[in-house]
Design a protein around this motif. Sequence first.
Motif, PDB file in Angstrom:
ATOM      1  N   GLU A 133     -48.306  -0.641  11.860  1.00  0.00           N
ATOM      2  CA  GLU A 133     -48.913  -1.377  10.739  1.00  0.00           C
ATOM      3  C   GLU A 133     -50.276  -0.830  10.356  1.00  0.00           C
ATOM      4  OE1 GLU A 133     -50.237  -5.992   9.713  1.00  0.00           O
ATOM      5  OE2 GLU A 133     -48.791  -5.580  11.288  1.00  0.00           O
ATOM      6  N   GLN A 134     -51.078  -0.404  11.326  1.00  0.00           N
ATOM      7  CA  GLN A 134     -52.413   0.113  11.020  1.00  0.00           C
ATOM      8  C   GLN A 134     -52.391   1.601  10.666  1.00  0.00           C
ATOM      9  OE1 GLN A 134     -51.909  -1.549  14.153  1.00  0.00           O
ATOM     10  NE2 GLN A 134     -52.274  -3.490  13.066  1.00  0.00           N
ATOM     11  N   SER A 135     -51.227   2.244  10.798  1.00  0.00           N
ATOM     12  CA  SER A 135     -51.060   3.677  10.476  1.00  0.00           C
ATOM     13  C   SER A 135     -51.992   4.560  11.296  1.00  0.00           C
ATOM     14  CB  SER A 135     -51.295   3.933   8.975  1.00  0.00           C
ATOM     15  OG  SER A 135     -50.367   3.203   8.193  1.00  0.00           O
ATOM     16  N   HIS A 136     -52.244   4.147  12.556  1.00  0.00           N
ATOM     17  CA  HIS A 136     -53.071   4.967  13.433  1.00  0.00           C
ATOM     18  C   HIS A 136     -52.253   6.059  14.129  1.00  0.00           C
ATOM     19  CE1 HIS A 136     -56.192   1.447  13.809  1.00  0.00           C
ATOM     20  NE2 HIS A 136     -56.197   2.035  12.618  1.00  0.00           N
ATOM     21  N   TYR A 137     -50.938   5.959  14.048  1.00  0.00           N
ATOM     22  CA  TYR A 137     -50.074   7.029  14.550  1.00  0.00           C
ATOM     23  C   TYR A 137     -49.566   7.829  13.342  1.00  0.00           C
ATOM     24  CZ  TYR A 137     -46.013   9.450  16.400  1.00  0.00           C
ATOM     25  OH  TYR A 137     -45.080  10.420  16.738  1.00  0.00           O
ATOM     26  N   ASP A 138     -49.650   9.162  13.487  1.00  0.00           N
ATOM     27  CA  ASP A 138     -49.217  10.067  12.418  1.00  0.00           C
ATOM     28  C   ASP A 138     -47.892  10.703  12.813  1.00  0.00           C
ATOM     29  OD1 ASP A 138     -48.904  11.876  10.381  1.00  0.00           O
ATOM     30  OD2 ASP A 138     -50.875  12.823  10.630  1.00  0.00           O
ATOM     31  N   ALA A 139     -46.805  10.278  12.143  1.00  0.00           N
ATOM     32  CA  ALA A 139     -45.472  10.798  12.477  1.00  0.00           C
ATOM     33  C   ALA A 139     -45.334  12.283  12.150  1.00  0.00           C
ATOM     34  CB  ALA A 139     -44.401  10.005  11.729  1.00  0.00           C
ATOM     35  N   SER A 140     -46.149  12.798  11.238  1.00  0.00           N
ATOM     36  CA  SER A 140     -46.036  14.209  10.870  1.00  0.00           C
ATOM     37  C   SER A 140     -46.608  15.136  11.942  1.00  0.00           C
ATOM     38  CB  SER A 140     -46.740  14.465   9.533  1.00  0.00           C
ATOM     39  OG  SER A 140     -48.130  14.211   9.647  1.00  0.00           O
ATOM     40  N   THR A 141     -47.543  14.651  12.730  1.00  0.00           N
ATOM     41  CA  THR A 141     -48.141  15.462  13.785  1.00  0.00           C
ATOM     42  C   THR A 141     -47.731  14.979  15.178  1.00  0.00           C
ATOM     43  OG1 THR A 141     -50.126  14.089  13.860  1.00  0.00           O
ATOM     44  CG2 THR A 141     -50.135  15.939  12.320  1.00  0.00           C
ATOM     45  N   GLY A 142     -47.264  13.759  15.296  1.00  0.00           N
ATOM     46  CA  GLY A 142     -46.916  13.191  16.595  1.00  0.00           C
ATOM     47  C   GLY A 142     -48.132  12.709  17.379  1.00  0.00           C
ATOM     48  N   LYS A 143     -49.295  12.597  16.719  1.00  0.00           N
ATOM     49  CA  LYS A 143     -50.516  12.224  17.410  1.00  0.00           C
ATOM     50  C   LYS A 143     -50.995  10.819  17.006  1.00  0.00           C
ATOM     51  CE  LYS A 143     -52.345  16.939  17.897  1.00  0.00           C
ATOM     52  NZ  LYS A 143     -53.487  17.842  17.624  1.00  0.00           N
ATOM     53  N   PHE A 144     -51.587  10.127  17.987  1.00  0.00           N
ATOM     54  CA  PHE A 144     -52.264   8.853  17.715  1.00  0.00           C
ATOM     55  C   PHE A 144     -53.750   9.136  17.578  1.00  0.00           C
ATOM     56  CE2 PHE A 144     -54.871   5.429  19.507  1.00  0.00           C
ATOM     57  CZ  PHE A 144     -54.555   4.387  18.643  1.00  0.00           C
ATOM     58  N   LEU A 145     -54.364   8.640  16.492  1.00  0.00           N
ATOM     59  CA  LEU A 145     -55.781   8.854  16.228  1.00  0.00           C
ATOM     60  C   LEU A 145     -56.534   7.529  16.435  1.00  0.00           C
ATOM     61  CD1 LEU A 145     -58.107  10.664  15.219  1.00  0.00           C
ATOM     62  CD2 LEU A 145     -57.532   9.913  12.894  1.00  0.00           C
ATOM     63  N   CYS A 146     -57.542   7.569  17.320  1.00  0.00           N
ATOM     64  CA  CYS A 146     -58.327   6.362  17.615  1.00  0.00           C
ATOM     65  C   CYS A 146     -59.287   6.064  16.471  1.00  0.00           C
ATOM     66  CB  CYS A 146     -59.105   6.554  18.914  1.00  0.00           C
ATOM     67  SG  CYS A 146     -60.220   5.176  19.317  1.00  0.00           S
ATOM     68  N   ASN A 147     -59.213   4.826  15.956  1.00  0.00           N
ATOM     69  CA  ASN A 147     -60.124   4.354  14.923  1.00  0.00           C
ATOM     70  C   ASN A 147     -61.084   3.270  15.437  1.00  0.00           C
ATOM     71  OD1 ASN A 147     -59.169   5.370  11.951  1.00  0.00           O
ATOM     72  ND2 ASN A 147     -57.433   5.246  13.364  1.00  0.00           N
ATOM     73  N   ILE A 148     -60.710   2.629  16.543  1.00  0.00           N
ATOM     74  CA  ILE A 148     -61.523   1.551  17.112  1.00  0.00           C
ATOM     75  C   ILE A 148     -61.845   1.912  18.557  1.00  0.00           C
ATOM     76  CG2 ILE A 148     -61.641  -0.912  17.648  1.00  0.00           C
ATOM     77  CD1 ILE A 148     -59.451  -1.330  15.539  1.00  0.00           C
ATOM     78  N   PRO A 149     -63.096   2.204  18.889  1.00  0.00           N
ATOM     79  CA  PRO A 149     -63.432   2.529  20.291  1.00  0.00           C
ATOM     80  C   PRO A 149     -63.089   1.363  21.218  1.00  0.00           C
ATOM     81  CG  PRO A 149     -65.255   3.055  18.815  1.00  0.00           C
ATOM     82  CD  PRO A 149     -64.287   2.262  18.011  1.00  0.00           C
ATOM     83  N   GLY A 150     -62.492   1.702  22.336  1.00  0.00           N
ATOM     84  CA  GLY A 150     -62.128   0.661  23.292  1.00  0.00           C
ATOM     85  C   GLY A 150     -61.164   1.174  24.335  1.00  0.00           C
TER      86      GLY A 150
END
Length: 240
Positions: A133-150
Amino acid sequence: MMRGPSGFLLCLLLLVATCRREVVAQEVQPDPKMSCANWMGGVPGHPGHNGLPGRDGKDGIEGPKGERGFPGTPGQPGLPGSPGPMGVPGAPGLTGPKGDHAFVHRSAFSVGLTERAPYPNVPIRFSKIFYNEQSHYDASTGKFLCNIPGTYYFAYNLMVYLEDVKVSLYKNGKAAIITYDQFQKNNADQASGSILLHLNSGDEVWLQVYGDGDNNGIYADNVNDSTFTGFLLYPDMDDH
């Protein structure tokens, strides 16, 4: 010696004078009990020493009540007293207005594999989206990008078929954990792993076949899934 009337008169005068001197002498004899001043006219003496103080006299009669005096200056405050007994609890107060909902930071994804044999040494692209839902995972690269430190939780569950599997979860290009599963002939198997990671904004996480490709027996089809999941447990309070 005279004789006759003249002699007789002279003798009579001498006798009277003698008697008078005796009477006078008897009259002027001093009284031993009287002071010398009453019978001897000497020079006055020096005054005597003061006598001892007399005894205190009796208290006199109480006098009339005097007028009221002016008020005195206030005294110093006294020490605090001991606490009194606890009072009876009061009635409950009125219900306050409804507050605003607290903002909840969200970051989560869950994806599945559609490719049967992913390439080694590159991120595995999980293209079947279960939740992102937050689109923090990119299906085109297979990577999860952190947007919220924690602190984040990541887990994977992979179907193993035809070959052994050796897979690693990477954080910013460095392997965090490695999982190895040996394929049993004529039998499908599962390789799984999980980890907690602290991420800062901009950090990336992905899965990758470890090695030169000899252990890439990851499998998926219409009824068997290989999945990758991650979500935020709690954000850093200093930043949010």
